[in-house]
Design a protein around this motif. Sequence first.
Motif, short mmCIF file in Angstrom:
data_model
loop_
_atom_site.label_atom_id
_atom_site.label_comp_id
_atom_site.label_asym_id
_atom_site.label_seq_id
_atom_site.Cartn_x
_atom_site.Cartn_y
_atom_site.Cartn_z
N ASN A 1 0.85 -1.19 0.00
CA ASN A 1 0.00 0.00 0.00
C ASN A 1 0.89 1.25 0.00
O ASN A 1 1.07 1.90 1.02
N PRO A 2 1.44 1.58 -1.17
CA PRO A 2 2.45 2.66 -1.24
C PRO A 2 1.90 4.05 -0.96
O PRO A 2 2.68 4.99 -0.82
N GLU A 3 0.58 4.21 -0.89
CA GLU A 3 -0.01 5.53 -0.66
C GLU A 3 -0.53 5.69 0.77
O GLU A 3 -1.29 6.62 1.05
N ASN A 4 -0.14 4.80 1.66
CA ASN A 4 -0.58 4.88 3.06
C ASN A 4 0.10 6.06 3.75
O ASN A 4 1.28 6.01 4.08
N VAL A 5 -0.65 7.12 3.94
CA VAL A 5 -0.08 8.37 4.46
C VAL A 5 0.50 8.20 5.86
O VAL A 5 1.59 8.70 6.17
N ASN A 6 -0.22 7.48 6.74
CA ASN A 6 0.26 7.31 8.11
C ASN A 6 1.60 6.57 8.15
O ASN A 6 2.50 6.94 8.92
N VAL A 7 1.71 5.55 7.34
CA VAL A 7 2.96 4.77 7.32
C VAL A 7 4.09 5.58 6.69
O VAL A 7 5.24 5.53 7.14
N LEU A 8 3.77 6.36 5.66
CA LEU A 8 4.79 7.23 5.06
C LEU A 8 5.33 8.22 6.09
O LEU A 8 6.53 8.47 6.17
N LYS A 9 4.44 8.78 6.91
CA LYS A 9 4.88 9.72 7.95
C LYS A 9 5.73 9.02 9.00
O LYS A 9 6.76 9.56 9.43
N ASP A 10 5.32 7.81 9.40
CA ASP A 10 6.09 7.07 10.42
C ASP A 10 7.46 6.68 9.89
O ASP A 10 8.47 6.76 10.60
N ARG A 11 7.52 6.24 8.61
CA ARG A 11 8.83 5.86 8.05
C ARG A 11 9.72 7.10 7.89
O ARG A 11 10.94 7.04 8.12
N ALA A 12 9.09 8.22 7.50
CA ALA A 12 9.87 9.46 7.37
C ALA A 12 10.50 9.84 8.71
O ALA A 12 11.67 10.23 8.77
N GLU A 13 9.73 9.72 9.79
CA GLU A 13 10.25 10.03 11.12
C GLU A 13 11.39 9.07 11.49
O GLU A 13 12.41 9.49 12.08
N ALA A 14 11.24 7.80 11.13
CA ALA A 14 12.30 6.83 11.40
C ALA A 14 13.56 7.17 10.60
O ALA A 14 14.68 7.05 11.11
N TYR A 15 13.37 7.60 9.35
CA TYR A 15 14.52 8.01 8.54
C TYR A 15 15.23 9.21 9.18
O TYR A 15 16.46 9.30 9.17
N VAL A 16 14.46 10.15 9.73
CA VAL A 16 15.06 11.30 10.41
C VAL A 16 15.89 10.83 11.59
O VAL A 16 17.03 11.28 11.79
N GLN A 17 15.33 9.90 12.38
CA GLN A 17 16.07 9.36 13.53
C GLN A 17 17.36 8.68 13.09
O GLN A 17 18.37 8.72 13.79
N ASP A 18 17.32 8.07 11.89
CA ASP A 18 18.49 7.36 11.37
C ASP A 18 19.38 8.27 10.53
O ASP A 18 20.32 7.79 9.89
N GLU A 19 19.05 9.58 10.51
CA GLU A 19 19.81 10.61 9.82
C GLU A 19 19.84 10.41 8.31
O GLU A 19 20.72 10.88 7.60
N GLN A 20 18.80 9.71 7.79
CA GLN A 20 18.65 9.56 6.34
C GLN A 20 17.65 10.63 5.86
O GLN A 20 16.51 10.34 5.51
N TYR A 21 18.12 11.87 5.85
CA TYR A 21 17.21 12.99 5.66
C TYR A 21 16.63 13.05 4.25
O TYR A 21 15.46 13.43 4.07
#
Length: 502
Positions: free
Chosen positions: A336-356
């Motif tokens: 489900n590539p358009e799942n907005v909630n999951v996109l936001k959560d993964r984006a936050e995880a990427y920030v934590q992992d410094e993958q900006y």
Amino acid sequence: MVSIDHVTQKILTYLPYVLVLMDMRYEGVKCGKDGSVDNHMEMGKKLLAAGQLADALSHFHAAVDGDPKNYVAYYRRATVFLAMGKSKSALPDLSRVIELKPDFTSARLQRGNLLLKQGKLDEAESDFKRVLKSNPSDKEEQEATTQLAKSDELQRLVTQAHRSYSGKDFATALAQLDVIIETCVWDVTSREMRAECFIQMGEMGKAISDLKALSKLKNDNTQAFYKLSTIYYNLGDHEMSLNEVRECLKLDPDHKQCFGHYKQVKKLNKQIQSAEELIREQRYEDAVSKYEAVMKTEPNVAQFSHVAKERICHALSKAQQASRAVSVCSDVLRSNPENVNVLKDRAEAYVQDEQYEEAIKDYETAAKHSENDHQIKEGLDRAQRLLKQSQRRDYYKILGVKRTAQKKEIIRAYRKLAQQWHPDNFQDPEEKKKAEKKFIDIAQAKEVLTDPEMRTKFDHGEDPMDPESQQGQHHPFHGGFHGFQGFNPFGSGPFNFKFTYN
């Protein structure tokens, strides 16, 4: 509450039958000694004309009780029932009218129309034919002829629909059943068949609509509630599934299918509610474990596994377990590539992992599907600031600690690096100059990351030590190594340090 316009429309629908009643002038009324039946009939007629249907019905009830052979009272009560939308109650009254007065064509025509709506085509045709044989008025004859022709056409369509359904040609059967149900709106058999066609074609929303209608059209319809519950369950809606299976068990507490299904849904519902409560309490690891249990409880319904993984992704992101969060979130987004909630959560995880850069991509994708989401806008702005910041200097990287490091860990790393890069350790002028710069960076990193306010600013993409972003503010290290102006992080003298390790 019923609106006046709605009541008026109902009365106008049945106005011809009301007029018939008025013309009859109480034909067939048998008055009691005190004239109570007459009184109830008169009051009922006035209240019906005024749109006070419930009060009118009470008087016609009394009239029927007072004179059980008064066909006019039955007919008037049937008229009120129809105006109230209670056709099931009206039908026995119309049948009683015809029993008492077989040549009453208006009642027979009205009963034929109700039978037609119920899909009882043979009985409806019989009534229409009897009307045509009973010296009807021109209007009654025209209506009976039209309805009889319609009934004949519906008979043909019903036969074709059954044939299409038996041959598993569900699309054709569906088209035929649509036409039938347009007239036979209360036809239980046709609706049951259409609901099954919808299920076979994967149109669950439409199947639910028909099954909900069937649960009301047919008394004690446990099968409709069971099917509704299983459909909701397979769609991943555990709460609606639980509601519907409970309705089944209210009708039949010993229903084997409903009881077995109820135990499964109740267990799953309890696990999901518990997991959500753990998330609200910020007990993220426990929430992850609970949602993993959900997937074990129901491994065969993909929707539950999908929802569980989506919430695990969220919990891991909140727990700042970046690599695990990215892995689970990515798994969800593959389906489900358009799942907005999951996109936001993964984006936050990427920030934590410094993958900006990856975080920015996720926030931008999410923004395409949810333009007015302020959380996305704030996250995107933050990721862009952090990317820009990372291209200059990163205080976490300078000290070699994670973004989640505690104050003690930061001070320990700072002491170790300050000792390593102290300018007194270098004799070569170039090396000393390089060490001075490195030492300042280390001291600045410690200053920012051990101050809660400055660290918060840095974590949101601002550099408290950058003159460009903090114009007008004094920075203790501004102006190079000699900008310390007496500041000595280790105690005595400019560069005479003594380290104590506990």
